[in-house]
Scaffold this active site. Structure first.
Site, PDB file in Angstrom:
ATOM      1  N   ARG A   1      91.049  37.328  -0.540  1.00  0.00           N
ATOM      2  CA  ARG A   1      91.709  36.060  -0.873  1.00  0.00           C
ATOM      3  C   ARG A   1      92.507  35.420   0.250  1.00  0.00           C
ATOM      4  O   ARG A   1      92.921  34.284   0.127  1.00  0.00           O
ATOM      5  CB  ARG A   1      92.615  36.266  -2.088  1.00  0.00           C
ATOM      6  CG  ARG A   1      91.824  36.449  -3.365  1.00  0.00           C
ATOM      7  CD  ARG A   1      92.709  36.861  -4.517  1.00  0.00           C
ATOM      8  NE  ARG A   1      93.208  38.222  -4.308  1.00  0.00           N
ATOM      9  CZ  ARG A   1      93.939  38.878  -5.184  1.00  0.00           C
ATOM     10  NH1 ARG A   1      94.297  38.303  -6.304  1.00  0.00           N
ATOM     11  NH2 ARG A   1      94.336  40.120  -4.934  1.00  0.00           N
TER      12      ARG A   1
ATOM     13  N   ARG B   1      84.242  32.636  -4.128  1.00  0.00           N
ATOM     14  CA  ARG B   1      84.783  33.198  -5.363  1.00  0.00           C
ATOM     15  C   ARG B   1      84.813  32.138  -6.465  1.00  0.00           C
ATOM     16  O   ARG B   1      84.471  32.416  -7.616  1.00  0.00           O
ATOM     17  CB  ARG B   1      86.184  33.742  -5.059  1.00  0.00           C
ATOM     18  CG  ARG B   1      87.062  34.069  -6.221  1.00  0.00           C
ATOM     19  CD  ARG B   1      86.776  35.445  -6.762  1.00  0.00           C
ATOM     20  NE  ARG B   1      87.908  35.960  -7.511  1.00  0.00           N
ATOM     21  CZ  ARG B   1      88.275  35.520  -8.711  1.00  0.00           C
ATOM     22  NH1 ARG B   1      87.617  34.548  -9.296  1.00  0.00           N
ATOM     23  NH2 ARG B   1      89.305  36.063  -9.316  1.00  0.00           N
TER      24      ARG B   1
ATOM     25  N   ASP C   1      83.998  46.750  -5.806  1.00  0.00           N
ATOM     26  CA  ASP C   1      85.316  47.253  -6.198  1.00  0.00           C
ATOM     27  C   ASP C   1      85.182  48.697  -6.637  1.00  0.00           C
ATOM     28  O   ASP C   1      84.107  49.129  -7.060  1.00  0.00           O
ATOM     29  CB  ASP C   1      85.922  46.412  -7.323  1.00  0.00           C
ATOM     30  CG  ASP C   1      87.425  46.644  -7.400  1.00  0.00           C
ATOM     31  OD1 ASP C   1      88.149  46.062  -6.582  1.00  0.00           O
ATOM     32  OD2 ASP C   1      87.856  47.446  -8.237  1.00  0.00           O
TER      33      ASP C   1
ATOM     34  N   TYR D   1      93.411  54.131 -13.454  1.00  0.00           N
ATOM     35  CA  TYR D   1      93.054  52.841 -14.073  1.00  0.00           C
ATOM     36  C   TYR D   1      92.425  53.042 -15.453  1.00  0.00           C
ATOM     37  O   TYR D   1      92.651  52.249 -16.374  1.00  0.00           O
ATOM     38  CB  TYR D   1      92.097  52.056 -13.170  1.00  0.00           C
ATOM     39  CG  TYR D   1      92.775  51.539 -11.923  1.00  0.00           C
ATOM     40  CD1 TYR D   1      93.519  50.365 -11.958  1.00  0.00           C
ATOM     41  CD2 TYR D   1      92.692  52.221 -10.723  1.00  0.00           C
ATOM     42  CE1 TYR D   1      94.162  49.887 -10.830  1.00  0.00           C
ATOM     43  CE2 TYR D   1      93.328  51.759  -9.579  1.00  0.00           C
ATOM     44  CZ  TYR D   1      94.063  50.589  -9.638  1.00  0.00           C
ATOM     45  OH  TYR D   1      94.702  50.132  -8.527  1.00  0.00           O
TER      46      TYR D   1
ATOM     47  N   ARG E   1      90.160  45.716   2.962  1.00  0.00           N
ATOM     48  CA  ARG E   1      90.162  44.445   2.225  1.00  0.00           C
ATOM     49  C   ARG E   1      89.914  43.248   3.140  1.00  0.00           C
ATOM     50  O   ARG E   1      90.479  42.171   2.930  1.00  0.00           O
ATOM     51  CB  ARG E   1      91.492  44.250   1.472  1.00  0.00           C
ATOM     52  CG  ARG E   1      91.768  45.290   0.404  1.00  0.00           C
ATOM     53  CD  ARG E   1      90.893  45.037  -0.816  1.00  0.00           C
ATOM     54  NE  ARG E   1      91.250  45.894  -1.921  1.00  0.00           N
ATOM     55  CZ  ARG E   1      91.898  45.476  -3.000  1.00  0.00           C
ATOM     56  NH1 ARG E   1      92.260  44.230  -3.110  1.00  0.00           N
ATOM     57  NH2 ARG E   1      92.163  46.321  -3.965  1.00  0.00           N
TER      58      ARG E   1
HETATM   59  O1  1CP Z   1      86.751  43.837   2.018  1.00  0.00           O
HETATM   60  C1  1CP Z   1      86.828  44.916   1.412  1.00  0.00           C
HETATM   61  O2  1CP Z   1      87.650  45.795   1.677  1.00  0.00           O
HETATM   62  C2  1CP Z   1      85.760  45.221   0.375  1.00  0.00           C
HETATM   63  C3  1CP Z   1      86.068  45.006  -0.961  1.00  0.00           C
HETATM   64  C4  1CP Z   1      87.066  45.788  -1.810  1.00  0.00           C
HETATM   65  C5  1CP Z   1      87.477  47.136  -1.774  1.00  0.00           C
HETATM   66  C6  1CP Z   1      87.156  48.196  -0.743  1.00  0.00           C
HETATM   67  C7  1CP Z   1      87.685  45.190  -2.926  1.00  0.00           C
HETATM   68  C8  1CP Z   1      87.535  43.785  -3.306  1.00  0.00           C
HETATM   69  N1  1CP Z   1      88.375  46.168  -3.595  1.00  0.00           N
HETATM   70  C9  1CP Z   1      88.296  47.361  -2.911  1.00  0.00           C
HETATM   71  C10 1CP Z   1      88.853  48.655  -3.287  1.00  0.00           C
HETATM   72  C11 1CP Z   1      89.896  48.752  -4.332  1.00  0.00           C
HETATM   73  N2  1CP Z   1      89.982  48.046  -5.511  1.00  0.00           N
HETATM   74  C12 1CP Z   1      90.950  49.688  -4.313  1.00  0.00           C
HETATM   75  C13 1CP Z   1      91.128  50.746  -3.244  1.00  0.00           C
HETATM   76  C14 1CP Z   1      91.670  50.225  -1.977  1.00  0.00           C
HETATM   77  C15 1CP Z   1      93.076  49.709  -2.007  1.00  0.00           C
HETATM   78  O3  1CP Z   1      93.985  50.463  -2.368  1.00  0.00           O
HETATM   79  O4  1CP Z   1      93.241  48.536  -1.644  1.00  0.00           O
HETATM   80  C16 1CP Z   1      91.708  49.512  -5.488  1.00  0.00           C
HETATM   81  C17 1CP Z   1      92.941  50.286  -5.894  1.00  0.00           C
HETATM   82  C18 1CP Z   1      91.097  48.475  -6.243  1.00  0.00           C
HETATM   83  C19 1CP Z   1      91.502  47.980  -7.584  1.00  0.00           C
HETATM   84  C20 1CP Z   1      91.710  46.528  -7.572  1.00  0.00           C
HETATM   85  N3  1CP Z   1      90.696  45.618  -7.528  1.00  0.00           N
HETATM   86  C21 1CP Z   1      92.917  45.818  -7.493  1.00  0.00           C
HETATM   87  C22 1CP Z   1      94.301  46.443  -7.455  1.00  0.00           C
HETATM   88  C23 1CP Z   1      94.900  46.472  -8.797  1.00  0.00           C
HETATM   89  C24 1CP Z   1      96.258  47.140  -8.821  1.00  0.00           C
HETATM   90  O5  1CP Z   1      96.333  48.359  -9.049  1.00  0.00           O
HETATM   91  O6  1CP Z   1      97.254  46.424  -8.638  1.00  0.00           O
HETATM   92  C25 1CP Z   1      92.617  44.447  -7.455  1.00  0.00           C
HETATM   93  C26 1CP Z   1      93.577  43.292  -7.427  1.00  0.00           C
HETATM   94  C27 1CP Z   1      91.198  44.337  -7.459  1.00  0.00           C
HETATM   95  C28 1CP Z   1      90.399  43.095  -7.365  1.00  0.00           C
HETATM   96  C29 1CP Z   1      89.787  42.865  -6.050  1.00  0.00           C
HETATM   97  N4  1CP Z   1      88.929  43.740  -5.425  1.00  0.00           N
HETATM   98  C30 1CP Z   1      88.501  43.203  -4.233  1.00  0.00           C
HETATM   99  C31 1CP Z   1      89.109  41.903  -4.120  1.00  0.00           C
HETATM  100  C32 1CP Z   1      88.879  40.951  -2.980  1.00  0.00           C
HETATM  101  C33 1CP Z   1      89.903  41.705  -5.249  1.00  0.00           C
HETATM  102  C34 1CP Z   1      90.681  40.448  -5.584  1.00  0.00           C
HETATM  103  C35 1CP Z   1      90.034  39.804  -6.737  1.00  0.00           C
HETATM  104  C36 1CP Z   1      89.797  38.338  -6.662  1.00  0.00           C
HETATM  105  O7  1CP Z   1      89.158  37.785  -5.745  1.00  0.00           O
HETATM  106  O8  1CP Z   1      90.237  37.717  -7.631  1.00  0.00           O
END
Ligand code: 1CP
Length: 352
Positions: A32, A41, A78, A155, A28
């Site tokens: 944010r 964003r 994502d 999910y 990640r």
């Molecule tokens: O920089 C990076 O790592 C690249 C981008 C990336 C990756 C690899 C994002 C951006 N998401 C992910 C993978 C991801 N997404 C996972 C697997 C890795 C992990 O466990 O962290 C999972 C479970 C998600 C699902 C997801 N997407 C969540 C979690 C929800 C939950 O279960 O609570 C969330 C909050 C997102 C949104 C998201 N994805 C990425 C970002 C930066 C964000 C935040 C959204 C925003 O900017 O509003």
């Protein structure tokens, strides 16, 4: 033609070759906690607009590379793009996690799910990959990724994030056949999706099994690991005359590192609940290890961050095959300057 790779430490470490210093990237790493991310964003309006605009996705992918000089870039996207392309209607409400408009509720829903063609409904991801690869211009390798079939299914069935996984576990224990049909489709979709990312320019792959660790040992093997094995068996493992290494990460999966290593993957992600020396004993010598600083360490003082980095490097030891990372994604409220401290400490303490 893509530019030759200037920094291949990450690829060499995953190949368990000797390296001058331990490569470092951060799960990640675009996100944010970075003010420059928040600006882009806001410009995009919402998260999916950001993912589906190759220029903006490229810009945020490169932000942490420019700021911290990390040794690998990861595609900004994502894991939930696949269920979205299957028609589940993904939305990210401000301040909330992901939500599906049409979650999986019945066997008929599962049977009706298409396996998406990555060069059709997911073409925007492939465009982001090729744009990022071009703009990286050989600075560092680009990691493509996907969620594991099980983690995607959590999910898809819960309709969003979950704490107790009641719906998907309810399905597992009441109608395992239907869950297997869903996981099989997810495995096919992920395999096509990751191979298309390699075709578009991804130089390494990572599979995030964020929720494999909520399963019992036998169910982990049957409902998560088995489907990651199908993917590993179906992946393109060579591109541009180089190996495309594959890393598997099951959060809370330390007890299964031996089974995960047997899939034939190249690297295993390790969370912070296991010492890297123990992880090495369990995983054996055929895989590299990625990890595993507790992400919360970055809330501490610069001096304590340096000490904790030293401990992680020390627990791994001098053998080749270590990629430094956090044990899970960086938190939203971390001060980015603390990540600078971490990255510089990895450089300083691991230089041979
Ligand atoms: O920089 C990076 O790592 C690249 C981008 C990336 C990756 C690899 C994002 C951006 N998401 C992910 C993978 C991801 N997404 C996972 C697997 C890795 C992990 O466990 O962290 C999972 C479970 C998600 C699902 C997801 N997407 C969540 C979690 C929800 C939950 O279960 O609570 C969330 C909050 C997102 C949104 C998201 N994805 C990425 C970002 C930066 C964000 C935040 C959204 C925003 O900017 O509003």
């Amino acid at each position: 033609m893509n530019a030759p790779l200037e920094n291949d430490l990450y690829l060499r470490a995953l190949n368990r070759e000797a390296v001058e210093r331990t490569p470092v990237w951060v799960m990640r790493q675009a996100g944010r906690y970075l003010p420059e991310y928040k600006r882009v964003r806001a410009q995009a309006g919402n998260f999916m607009n950001l993912c589906s605009n190759p220029e903006l996705a490229c810009e945020v992918t490169l932000q942490p590379i420019d700021r911290f000089n990390l040794d690998a870039a990861i595609l900004f996207s994502d894991i939930l793009t696949i269920p979205d392309a299957m028609g589940l209607e993904l939305a990210f409400e401000t301040g909330e996690g992901p939500k599906f408009g049409k979650p999986i509720k019945t066997r008929a829903d599962v049977d009706a799910l298409p396996v998406p063609d990555p060069n059709d409904s997911l073409q925007y991801v492939m465009d982001a990959v090729s744009t990022i690869r071009r703009e990286l211009n050989g600075r560092v390798p680009l990691i493509g990724f996907s969620g594991s079939p099980w983690t995607l299914a959590t999910y898809m069935v819960e309709g969003g994030g979950s704490k107790d996984f009641s719906k998907v576990k309810g399905l597992l224990f009441s109608d395992p056949k239907t869950l297997h049909v869903l996981l099989e489709k997810n495995a096919q979709a992920v395999t096509h999706y990751l191979n298309a990312q390699v075709e578009a320019g991804a130089q390494a792959l990572m599979i995030f099994d964020t929720w494999g660790g909520v399963l019992s040992p036998t169910n982990y093997q049957a409902f998560s690991l088995h489907y990651m094995q199908l993917i590993v068996d179906g992946l393109t493992r060579q591109a541009d005359g180089r190996k495309v290494p594959v890393t598997l990460f099951t959060k809370n999966g330390g007890q299964w590192l031996d089974l995960m290593a047997k899939t034939g993957c190249d690297g295993l992600g390790v969370d912070w609940t296991m010492d890297l020396a123990d992880a090495r004993k369990r995983a054996g010598d055929t895989v590299a290890l990625q990890g595993n600083l507790d992400p919360s360490v970055l809330y501490g003082s610069p001096e304590s961050i340096r000490q904790e980095v030293k401990k992680v490097l020390h627990s791994y030891g001098d053998a080749p095959g270590h990629v430094f990372n956090l044990g899970h994604g960086i938190h939203q409220f971390v001060n980015p300057e603390h990540l600078t401290v971490m990255v510089e400490a990895v450089r300083e303490f691991s230089t041979k």
